[in-house]
Structures are given as structure tokens and as C-alpha cells.
Write a protein that holds these residues in place. Structure first.
Motif, PDB file in Angstrom:
ATOM      1  N   PHE A 138      36.512  35.729  41.795  1.00  0.00           N
ATOM      2  CA  PHE A 138      36.400  36.367  40.497  1.00  0.00           C
ATOM      3  C   PHE A 138      36.672  35.368  39.388  1.00  0.00           C
ATOM      4  N   PRO A 139      35.707  35.201  38.497  1.00  0.00           N
ATOM      5  CA  PRO A 139      35.875  34.175  37.459  1.00  0.00           C
ATOM      6  C   PRO A 139      36.968  34.568  36.485  1.00  0.00           C
ATOM      7  N   GLY A 140      37.607  33.544  35.933  1.00  0.00           N
ATOM      8  CA  GLY A 140      38.583  33.776  34.875  1.00  0.00           C
ATOM      9  C   GLY A 140      39.829  34.513  35.336  1.00  0.00           C
ATOM     10  N   GLY A 141      40.039  34.646  36.596  1.00  0.00           N
ATOM     11  CA  GLY A 141      41.278  35.304  37.050  1.00  0.00           C
ATOM     12  C   GLY A 141      41.422  36.676  36.441  1.00  0.00           C
ATOM     13  N   GLY A 142      42.221  36.770  35.430  1.00  0.00           N
ATOM     14  CA  GLY A 142      42.409  38.075  34.792  1.00  0.00           C
ATOM     15  C   GLY A 142      43.384  38.916  35.584  1.00  0.00           C
ATOM     16  N   ALA A 143      43.606  40.092  35.116  1.00  0.00           N
ATOM     17  CA  ALA A 143      44.597  40.953  35.773  1.00  0.00           C
ATOM     18  C   ALA A 143      44.068  41.437  37.119  1.00  0.00           C
ATOM     19  N   PHE A 144      44.421  40.723  38.109  1.00  0.00           N
ATOM     20  CA  PHE A 144      44.048  41.158  39.455  1.00  0.00           C
ATOM     21  C   PHE A 144      45.254  41.875  40.035  1.00  0.00           C
ATOM     22  N   PRO A 145      45.060  43.103  40.453  1.00  0.00           N
ATOM     23  CA  PRO A 145      46.240  43.887  40.868  1.00  0.00           C
ATOM     24  C   PRO A 145      46.994  43.190  41.987  1.00  0.00           C
ATOM     25  N   GLU A 146      48.271  43.196  41.866  1.00  0.00           N
ATOM     26  CA  GLU A 146      49.123  42.596  42.877  1.00  0.00           C
ATOM     27  C   GLU A 146      48.851  43.290  44.200  1.00  0.00           C
ATOM     28  N   ALA A 147      48.312  42.554  45.110  1.00  0.00           N
ATOM     29  CA  ALA A 147      47.896  43.184  46.364  1.00  0.00           C
ATOM     30  C   ALA A 147      49.069  43.906  47.014  1.00  0.00           C
ATOM     31  N   SER A 148      48.882  45.196  47.203  1.00  0.00           N
ATOM     32  CA  SER A 148      49.994  45.975  47.753  1.00  0.00           C
ATOM     33  C   SER A 148      50.190  45.716  49.237  1.00  0.00           C
ATOM     34  N   VAL A 149      49.224  45.075  49.827  1.00  0.00           N
ATOM     35  CA  VAL A 149      49.391  44.845  51.258  1.00  0.00           C
ATOM     36  C   VAL A 149      50.526  43.865  51.521  1.00  0.00           C
ATOM     37  N   PHE A 150      50.877  43.074  50.449  1.00  0.00           N
ATOM     38  CA  PHE A 150      52.010  42.160  50.601  1.00  0.00           C
ATOM     39  C   PHE A 150      53.294  42.908  50.845  1.00  0.00           C
ATOM     40  N   CYS A 206      29.753  52.368  48.100  1.00  0.00           N
ATOM     41  CA  CYS A 206      30.830  51.599  48.725  1.00  0.00           C
ATOM     42  C   CYS A 206      32.171  52.086  48.202  1.00  0.00           C
ATOM     43  N   MET A 207      32.193  52.263  46.882  1.00  0.00           N
ATOM     44  CA  MET A 207      33.411  52.714  46.241  1.00  0.00           C
ATOM     45  C   MET A 207      33.864  54.049  46.811  1.00  0.00           C
ATOM     46  N   ARG A 208      32.923  54.951  46.932  1.00  0.00           N
ATOM     47  CA  ARG A 208      33.251  56.283  47.429  1.00  0.00           C
ATOM     48  C   ARG A 208      33.841  56.236  48.821  1.00  0.00           C
ATOM     49  N   VAL A 209      33.206  55.436  49.662  1.00  0.00           N
ATOM     50  CA  VAL A 209      33.681  55.340  51.047  1.00  0.00           C
ATOM     51  C   VAL A 209      35.119  54.835  51.084  1.00  0.00           C
ATOM     52  N   VAL A 210      35.359  53.741  50.351  1.00  0.00           N
ATOM     53  CA  VAL A 210      36.703  53.159  50.395  1.00  0.00           C
ATOM     54  C   VAL A 210      37.728  54.122  49.803  1.00  0.00           C
ATOM     55  N   HIS A 211      37.308  54.800  48.747  1.00  0.00           N
ATOM     56  CA  HIS A 211      38.212  55.740  48.103  1.00  0.00           C
ATOM     57  C   HIS A 211      38.575  56.877  49.049  1.00  0.00           C
ATOM     58  N   THR A 212      37.578  57.372  49.761  1.00  0.00           N
ATOM     59  CA  THR A 212      37.815  58.451  50.714  1.00  0.00           C
ATOM     60  C   THR A 212      38.801  58.019  51.791  1.00  0.00           C
ATOM     61  N   ILE A 213      38.576  56.834  52.309  1.00  0.00           N
ATOM     62  CA  ILE A 213      39.465  56.352  53.367  1.00  0.00           C
ATOM     63  C   ILE A 213      40.867  56.165  52.813  1.00  0.00           C
ATOM     64  N   LYS A 214      40.953  55.576  51.628  1.00  0.00           N
ATOM     65  CA  LYS A 214      42.271  55.346  51.040  1.00  0.00           C
ATOM     66  C   LYS A 214      43.025  56.655  50.911  1.00  0.00           C
ATOM     67  N   THR A 237      49.144  51.092  56.300  1.00  0.00           N
ATOM     68  CA  THR A 237      48.541  49.808  55.957  1.00  0.00           C
ATOM     69  C   THR A 237      47.077  49.985  55.556  1.00  0.00           C
ATOM     70  N   VAL A 238      46.373  50.836  56.290  1.00  0.00           N
ATOM     71  CA  VAL A 238      44.972  51.095  55.945  1.00  0.00           C
ATOM     72  C   VAL A 238      44.890  51.614  54.519  1.00  0.00           C
ATOM     73  N   SER A 239      45.830  52.515  54.183  1.00  0.00           N
ATOM     74  CA  SER A 239      45.823  53.107  52.854  1.00  0.00           C
ATOM     75  C   SER A 239      46.039  52.043  51.789  1.00  0.00           C
ATOM     76  N   ARG A 240      47.047  51.205  52.003  1.00  0.00           N
ATOM     77  CA  ARG A 240      47.350  50.188  50.994  1.00  0.00           C
ATOM     78  C   ARG A 240      46.223  49.168  50.888  1.00  0.00           C
ATOM     79  N   PHE A 241      45.725  48.743  52.011  1.00  0.00           N
ATOM     80  CA  PHE A 241      44.656  47.749  51.998  1.00  0.00           C
ATOM     81  C   PHE A 241      43.407  48.318  51.329  1.00  0.00           C
ATOM     82  N   SER A 242      43.091  49.565  51.631  1.00  0.00           N
ATOM     83  CA  SER A 242      41.930  50.198  51.013  1.00  0.00           C
ATOM     84  C   SER A 242      42.108  50.252  49.505  1.00  0.00           C
ATOM     85  N   HIS A 243      43.335  50.508  49.095  1.00  0.00           N
ATOM     86  CA  HIS A 243      43.635  50.562  47.671  1.00  0.00           C
ATOM     87  C   HIS A 243      43.275  49.233  47.013  1.00  0.00           C
TER      88      HIS A 243
END
Lengths: 111, 702, 122
Positions: B124-136, B40-48, B58-64
């Protein structure tokens, strides 16, 4: 092109091979000059030409001009390959896709 | 130009997203499977990686962002449950939608993206550093007013006519400029007509072959701005005379431009578009296949590492096939058909010439042409399993929607059918599957009460039978409601009042083995099963439908579709000097050392019926010494077939026999083996029936 | 047959990233760190279908490279692109005067690069 005229003296066919592009332009001009010197009717067959650019097209028109000036005949024969037809069409030189030998000539603008 | 790559990238990306969906579904079955997660990771990475390069920001950012999510999952400690998979599937769907739309995408898509990312966050439990969604960020840019990019601003919807005058400098070739290529680029902006001026070209003794003497008047009709046109000539602005003027609509009639108007009429018949279509411009397959993953200047340090990563991705399965646009296949098939028609006319003409040499050449040619046509047709063949696989998603979604637990099993998926048939089957199959899930399969509670397993089963299966293919949708649900049958039979006057049919009679009234098209079945189809729609669609492709059911045990919707041809994997055998084909997926094994005795043979500790192929088709007697047994299976029934010789496995194009032979029992079709010989495809169902009826061994394996 | 492109730039990062992008797109790429190396490779090796050259390079710079190339019989009509940061003009003007076909303005992305390459290569 009347049968009579053709039979008068055997036409000479010039069939350039490969690329008719600017790198070969001077050479092609020489070939046209000597061919036209010999023939009273010159046929240029483009069937084996894989690539053509504006310099090649110009030389064909130039040869036609020379032929007329010398009272000779010049005709295009053969089928243009798709890549060649595409380039000719891009410059507006070609009216349609030549399907038969005789059409290759009439399709050329203002020929 | 860039559209060339963009379309290829889009095709690739959609293919990748199809795979991603499969992976998500696999992940649901096996949540602990790290390899699938990595895929799954590979596919998304390739598309990104590629998306941004082809204008899909947008596809690039969302895939990221999605990549970060998958990364978190790989880190462990995340419970991969249905909700997460659901989100994954939604993600894939949204990516497909984004690929199909233009940048910037419609507001609802970015809103959907944000919603999806928010939900990921809550899982995702405990929140933690979730990357600021770039799609915003996309949203913000959009709200800064205006569409991004100069080209978008100039994307006027209205089509404008331009007159362009272009005269290159005499020495333009010396700067490496390709003038005709430039004009080609211009024509891609819209519809263009070119009028070259050749009067300045001197005679051979004067001409400088490396100088440019031509100029052009061009009429261009496009929905672009003047700046777009100027962009085409960007590199030659200081090496040419260029005049661009937008034409008011009536300009072409007025005197000044009349000459151009004439030319437009004369030459307008062939636009560069028409020419391109006529030439059947070839899209280089290499471009489609090449995995394009680029590094921007900033990522150059990891460029080599990324290349290595890509090499690993490239060796993933499924990349040795080629995606070809459907129209290419269709035009190939059309060509083949035309070719064949021409060949027939040719043959006819030659026959009247009476020259035996020409005739034999013509025969050879006919064979080749048929072969060519077969190959062309076979390219359009799709394994029906591909269409079946698509229903996994539907079954899953329906299960959730209806609160039921349903598994999907696929049988006979390798059978290949012409893609048009496969496409037309999708409607009826969807109908039938919905019906099975909705009306057929009971809720888990009901099933347990009825003593059945909690999970219901839907089976999609395909098999060859005679000259047709049988496609069936079977469920192990409640079957057909006999009360409904009874009521309807009363309503229709089939069952006269006062007389009451028994269950069995009702059942046999409605369900004949085979495919009845009489009113009783039709009436029942209207009872909320929605199956009359299925019947209509199947009959439209020349097929028949039928139902088989056992109340309380399940229902099968059976579609019988006539084949014009089919590609199967077959086992070639010889008997009595003739070649036969056995469908490979019904072959259990071969027993060289055993010989049938008394019409039986030993198999896995028991005895099973064994037929003799030569006997069935009366091809003469076989000696006691020769012959091998092929073990075959139909459903749960195993039986044997004695043949003279087993030749081997082969993939063959099989056609039905002509109408005259359609009723021939036991033969489903024939394949051309070349050199004028045919191999006959055996009908497994017929053989199995024979085995069951003619032999009843003491300890049977059925 | 794949088209050949020669990339000349003194920055290894630029050379590598351009080569990477072009070769992924199916071109055969050669590179050179300066004008002299570029000339060497071009005069000895197989003919390039396109030359992409930075302007500022040691030994022989981009402008000089273009002038010398145009003097070679094989490269009189070959498309040549200059890589330039200066949008105003003096570098570009000089390049054009020397005989360059077009230019690529830095920074650029893969899309842009391939677009311009496609535009000029035969």
C-alpha cells in the motif's frame, strides 16, 4: 408369553399417541389404571409415541409393578420410534434398538 | 452441542473460501471490477462475523484485518496486481488451515498471518493509517503463559474412567429439568454406560406421576476432567445427589464394583455412540443453510443494518444448493442398492407363486425401485466442470513457477459423472496438466520464435463417445519429441538398425487414432512425460489412455472412461416412431422451415451436410412434407439431422446399453422414459463422421 | 416446527440482541419489557417452549414472574432461564427457589447463549 395364556382372555392394547411427557403424566396414569382394571393381559404399544420423558418411562414401570401385584400380565409391544429409542437409551433403559415387537419389551432394563 | 454448529459453520466457511478464491482469480483478470471486490468483502465480512461465535477466535481476528485490507482496495488508488492476488490466495489458504485446526492455532499459522499482513502493508503506497493488525494480539496472549481458557487447561489427553452416581430430587421436574436430556448430554462427553435404578418406582395407585423416583450409576470413559462432568450437572447441583469419582484402572475387577463390571460387559455392547450411528442421526439441513451472523452486545446498534446486509448476501447466487456430507450420500446409495437386491429376491419369489396380479405389482415395484436407485445415484453426480475449475489455480501457479504464460479453457464441463469417478480423475488430470505446462508448453520467447502466440493454451474437455466419456487434456505446445521416439524405437529394437523410419512413419508408429496399449506407447510414457502414471490410474477405473500429437503443435492426453451412467442435458426428438436424445451442448439450433435437399441444407450462408435420422437407423421413409432439421456441431464441423419432430429439452439419466449392444454404432446409451419406453442417446461423433464422409458439399462449413 | 422462546428484559438492547441471536438460530422469539407483559403474552398466546427472563424489571420482576408462571398449569414444567449479573448467588438462589431451571450470566456471547438454550430446551 405362551399361546395358552394369551388366549384365555383377549389382551387389551393401550396405544398412547403423540407425547408421553410430564404434561400428560397424570392423564396417562389414569389410562393405565383403568386399562389394567379391565384386562388380565395388558399390552402397551409405543409405536405411535413421538416423544417420551422420564415421567412416561416411570409410569410404564409403575404399571408393570401394579400388574404383577394383581397377578396380571403386562407387555410392551410395537417399535419405538427413533426419537423415543434415543431417549430410552440415554437413560440406560434400552439395551439395543428394538426391531421387532417382542424385542421392545426384553430390551427394557429390569422389566 | 456447540460442535454441531461449529462443524456446520466450518463447512459453510470453507464453501465461502472456495468462492473467495474464485473471486480473487476473477479479480486478476479484471482488476477494475468493483463488484467482484465487493463480493470478496462480503465473504470475508461474513466469516469474520460468525467465526468468533463458534470458537474460531484467530479466524475472526485475522478476517477482521483482511477486511481492512479489502476496504483499502475499495477506496481506490491501489494497483491490483499479481502480487496482491497472490497474497489474497495465501490468505484464503491460511484461513482454511485455521478452520481445520483448534484454538489456539499452531505457532506457524500465526507467524504466517503476520507475514501476510506485513506484505499487504508494503503493497500500500504512502503507508497511512493501517490498522494495527489484531492478529498480533493473539501471539501476546499466548506468550503470557498457559493456554487460554479453563477448558483448554483441563484438556487432558489421557482417557479416564469415572463412576458417577446421580439421584435427582423428587421434585426436580418442577424446575423444568429434563433428566433424560441431561443424561444424553453426559454421554456426549465420552463413552458412557448407564445403569438406572427403578426399584423405588411405586405401583400405579401410589405413584405421583410428576415426581422423580429414578437414580443412576454411570460409568463414563472420557478424556475430560471432573469439572467438565460437573458442568453438565451445573443447574441441578442443589437439586440432586451427585457423586463423581475417578476410577483407577483395575477398579472394575474388584468385588465392590463387580455388579457394574457385569453390566459393563452386558450393556457395553451398545454405547450411545453405536445407537446414534444406528439411528443415522439426521443433521437438520436447515442448520447447515442458515446464515448465522451475530451481533455482540456492543454492536447492537448496527444489528439491524447488519441484518439488511445479510439479506443481500443471502440472495447471492450459489446458495440454493446444499452441502451434504459425502457419507450421507454413500449410505443413501448403499441403501438403494440393498433395496434393489431385496426387490429382486422378492420378484423371484413372486414369480414362482404364479399369481399374475402379484407379478404385475412386483413389476411396478421393480420399476420404482430402479427409479429410486437412479435418483440416489444421480445425487452423487457432479458436473465434471467442477473438478476442471479447480485446475485454474494450478495452471496459474504453474505459469508463475515456470515463467510461462498459460491460459486454461474448459469444454464439456456440464457432463455429470459419479463423484467417485470425478475424484479418481483428479490424480491423472493433475499429472497431465503438469506435464502439459512443464514439458508441453514452451516459454513465451520460444513460442514467439516458433511463430506461435505468446500465451499457451491448455484445454480440459469432456465429451460422450459411445458408452464412455472422453476426458482430454490438450496443450498447444511443442508436442511429442520425434527424436526421442526414434531413439527409443531403436533401443527397443522396434526400428532395426540400418532402416530409418520417416517422421510420418514414426509418428504413425506411435500414435494410432484410438487407444493402443502396446509396448511402444508404454515405453514413451516413461520418457519424462510421467504419463505412465496416468495410464495406471485410468486403467484402475477400467478406462484406457491414449495420446494424440502433432509435433510442434501440441499434445492431447486422452482418457476414455466407461460409464455406468451419466446425467446429461439432452434434446429429445422423434423419428420413425422412436425417441432419440441429442446431447444438448452439441445442438446449434433448429430449422423448422427448411427441408434438406440432396442431402444438404443451408446454414449461415453456406451449405452443410444433412443426415436423415430415419435413414440412418432404417426406420422407414419420411414424406417430403414432414420433418425438422436440427443443426449440430462437433468441434468445428456443423451438420444437420432431419427428424420427424423435436420434442424438447430434458435432463436425463443415461445408461450404456448392455454388453451385447456395446458395438452398436451410433448409440451411446439409453434413458428410461417411463412406461417401459426408452430413448436412445445418439453418438455425436459417429454422426459427425457420417456427415463428413458421406457428403462433400461444394461450399462446406467444416 | 420451530421452538418458541419468550425473552423478558427491560433493556431494549438486550431484548433485541438475544432475539436476534435466537431467531437466526431458527427459534421463534417473542419478547416482553417486563414481567406483566410477559405473563400477558404467555397466558394468552401460544405456549412457549422456553422462557428467558431478566431479574430486575419494573412492575413484575423476574423472580415474581417465575413464581406466577409455575402456578400456571401450562408452565409448571417449562424450562425457565434467568439472566443475571450476580455470580455470587442471591439472585441465582432466589431464582432457583422460585423454580427456575438454570441461568445465564451476563455478559455472555452468542455461543454461550445458544449452548445454554440447547441444554435446557426440549
Amino acid at each position: 408369553m405362551s399361546e395358552e395364556k394369551l388366549n384365555q382372555r383377549a389382551p387389551i392394547t393401550l396405544a398412547p399417541q403423540g407425547k408421553l411427557t410430564i404434561e400428560k403424566a397424570s392423564q396417562f396414569r389414569e389410562e393405565l389404571v383403568s386399562a389394567l382394571a379391565e384386562a388380565s393381559t395388558l399390552l402397551i404399544d409405543l409405536s405411535d409415541v413421538e416423544e417420551i420423558d422420564l415421567s412416561g418411562v416411570q409410569l410404564i414401570y409403575s404399571a408393570r409393578r401394579s400388574a404383577i401385584a394383581k397377578g396380571k400380565e403386562l407387555h410392551l409391544v410395537g417399535l419405538a420410534q427413533p426419537a423415543v429409542a434415543k431417549r430410552l437409551a440415554a437413560g440406560g433403559f434400552l439395551r439395543g434398538l428394538p426391531r421387532q415387537a417382542s424385542e421392545a419389551e426384553t430390551g427394557l432394563a429390569d422389566f | 452441542m456447540q460442535d454441531k454448529f461449529k462443524a456446520a459453520f466450518k463447512e459453510e466457511a470453507i464453501g465461502l473460501l472456495d468462492r473467495l478464491e474464485k473471486y480473487f482469480l476473477q479479480l486478476e483478470e479484471r482488476p477494475g471490477d468493483r463488484e467482484v471486490l465487493d463480493e470478496c468483502m462480503r465473504v470475508v465480512h461474513t466469516i469474520k462475523g460468525s467465526a468468533a461465535m463458534f470458537g474460531y477466535g484467530t479466524v475472526s481476528r485475522f478476517s477482521h484485518d483482511v477486511e481492512s485490507v479489502i476496504q483499502r482496495c475499495r477506496g481506490g488508488g491501489i494497483f491490483i496486481n499479481s502480487s496482491l492476488i497472490d497474497l489474497g490466495l495465501r490468505t484464503g489458504d491460511l484461513l482454511k488451515k485455521l478452520l481445520a485446526s483448534e484454538e489456539p492455532p499452531p505457532q506457524e499459522f500465526t507467524a504466517e498471518a503476520r507475514d501476510i499482513l506485513r506484505r499487504y502493508q508494503t503493497l500500500f503506497p504512502g503507508g497511512g493509517a493501517f490498522p494495527e493488525a489484531s492478529v498480533f494480539q493473539v501471539e501476546e496472549k499466548a506468550s503470557q503463559g498457559g493456554e487460554g481458557g479453563p477448558r483448554a487447561a483441563s484438556a487432558a489427553q489421557k482417557s479416564t474412567n469415572y463412576h458417577i452416581y446421580f439421584k435427582p430430587a423428587r421434585d426436580i421436574f418442577r424446575s423444568g429439568t429434563r433428566v433424560l436430556k441431561l443424561l444424553d448430554e453426559l454421554s456426549e462427553l465420552g463413552n458412557a454406560v448407564f445403569y438406572p435404578h427403578v426399584d423405588d418406582i411405586p405401583a400405579l395407585d401410589v405413584i405421583q406421576p410428576e415426581d422423580c423416583y429414578c437414580s443412576w450409576d454411570v460409568l463414563l470413559s472420557c478424556s475430560c476432567a471432573e469439572s467438565d462432568i460437573r458442568e453438565v450437572f451445573a443447574f441441578v447441583l442443589d437439586r440432586a445427589e451427585l457423586r463423581i469419582e475417578a476410577l483407577p484402572d483395575t477398579a472394575l475387577e474388584r468385588g465392590g464394583t463387580r455388579r457394574l463390571g457385569d453390566i459393563l460387559l452386558e450393556r457395553g455392547a451398545v454405547s450411545p455412540e453405536d445407537l446414534r450411528r444406528a439411528l443415522g442421526e439426521q443433521k437438520k439441513l436447515g442448520e447447515v443453510l442458515v446464515d448465522r451472523n451475530y451481533a455482540s452486545e456492543k454492536e447492537v446498534e448496527s444489528a439491524l443494518a447488519e441484518q439488511e446486509f445479510l439479506n443481500r448476501t443471502r440472495s447471492a447466487p450459489g446458495l440454493d444448493s446444499v452441502r451434504v456430507p459425502a457419507e450421507k450420500l454413500d449410505s443413501l446409495v448403499d441403501l438403494a442398492a440393498e433395496f434393489e437386491a431385496l426387490q429382486s429376491r422378492f420378484s423371484l419369489a413372486l414369480r414362482s407363486a404364479g399369481d399374475p396380479r402379484l407379478e404385475s405389482l412386483s413389476e411396478e415395484s421393480e420399476k420404482l425401485v430402479s427409479q429410486f436407485r437412479d435418483e440416489a445415484l444421480s445425487i452423487r453426480m457432479l458436473p465434471i466442470g467442477e473438478a476442471f475449475e479447480a485446475y485454474r489455480r494450478l495452471v496459474r501457479d504453474l505459469s508463475l513457477e515456470l515463467g510461462k504464460e498459460i491460459d486454461l479453457r474448459i469444454e464439456g464441463g456440464e457432463i455429470e459423472l459419479d463423484k467417485s469417478i470425478v475424484e479418481r480423475l483428479s490424480g491423472p488430470l493433475t499429472h497431465a496438466v503438469r506435464n502439459a505446462a512443464d514439458h508441453g508448453i514452451e516459454t513465451p520467447a520460444e513460442r514467439e520464435k516458433a511463430g506461435k502466440a505468446r500465451r499457451g493454451l491448455i484445454v480440459l474437455s469432456a465429451s460422450l463417445s459411445g458408452p464412455d466419456v472422453l476426458v482430454s487434456v490438450h496443450d498447444d505446445g511443442r508436442g511429442l519429441d520425434l527424436d526421442a521416439v526414434r531413439r527409443r524405437a531403436l533401443e527397443l529394437g522396434i526400428m532395426p538398425k540400418g532402416q530409418s523410419f520417416s517422421d510420418a512413419e514414426l509418428y504413425s508408429l506411435v500414435f494410432r487414432p484410438g487407444f493402443s496399449t502396446n509396448h511402444r506407447v508404454t515405453a514413451l510414457s516413461g520418457r519424462g512425460y510421467g504419463l505412465d502414471a496416468v495410464r495406471r490410474e485410468i486403467e484402475a477405473i477400467g478406462g484406457q489412455t491414449g495420446l494424440e500429437s502433432r509435433p510442434g503443435e501440441g499434445l492431447s492426453v486422452i482418457m476414455r472412461i466407461p460409464l455406468s451412467f451419466s446425467v446429461i442435458q439432452g434434446l429429445l426428438v422423434r423419428a420413425g416412431g422412436e425417441c432419440f436424445i441429442l446431447p444438448f451442448d452439441h445442438v446449434e439450433g433448429r430449422l423448422e422451415s427448411q427441408k434438406a435437399r440432396g442431402g444438404e441444407f443451408e446454414y449461415h450462408g453456406g451449405r452443410a451436410a444433412c443426415l436423415d435420422l430415419k435413414q440412418i437407423f432404417e426406420l422407414g421413409e419420411g414424406g417430403p412434407g414432414i420433418g425438422e432439421i436440427v443443426a449440430l456441431k462437433r468441434g468445428d464441423c456443423v451438420f444437420g439431422l432431419t427428424v420427424d419432430e423435436i420434442i424438447g429439452e430434458k435432463r436425463l439419466l443415461v445408461r450404456p446399453l448392455g454388453r451385447v449392444f456395446r458395438d452398436a454404432e451410433g448409440i451411446s446409451g439409453a434413458a428410461d422414459m417411463g412406461a417401459g419406453s426408452l430413448a436412445l442417446l445418439l453418438d455425436i461423433n459417429h454422426l459427425a463422421d457420417l456427415a463428413q464422409n458421406t457428403h462433400k458439399p461444394s461450399k462446406g462449413i467444416y | 416446527m420451530a421452538k418458541r422462546i419468550l425473552v423478558a428484559d427491560d433493556s431494549a438492547a438486550i431484548r433485541q440482541s438475544i432475539s436476534y441471536i435466537l431467531s437466526q438460530a431458527g427459534y421463534e422469539v417473542q419478547d416482553a419489557a417486563d414481567g406483566e407483559e410477559a405473563l400477558e403474552k404467555l397466558s394468552r398466546g401460544p405456549k412457549a417452549d422456553l422462557v428467558i427472563s431478566d431479574v430486575n424489571m419494573p412492575r413484575i420482576d423476574g423472580i415474581e414472574l417465575i413464581r406466577r408462571l409455575r402456578a400456571l398449569p401450562d408452565y409448571r414444567f417449562t424450562p425457565i432461564l434467568v439472566l443475571t449479573t450476580d455470580t455470587q448467588g442471591s439472585q441465582m438462589q432466589e431464582g432457583r427457589r422460585a423454580g427456575a431451571t438454570g441461568w445465564i450470566i451476563k455478559p455472555f456471547n452468542a455461543d454461550k447463549l445458544l449452548g445454554i438454550v440447547e441444554k435446557v430446551i426440549d
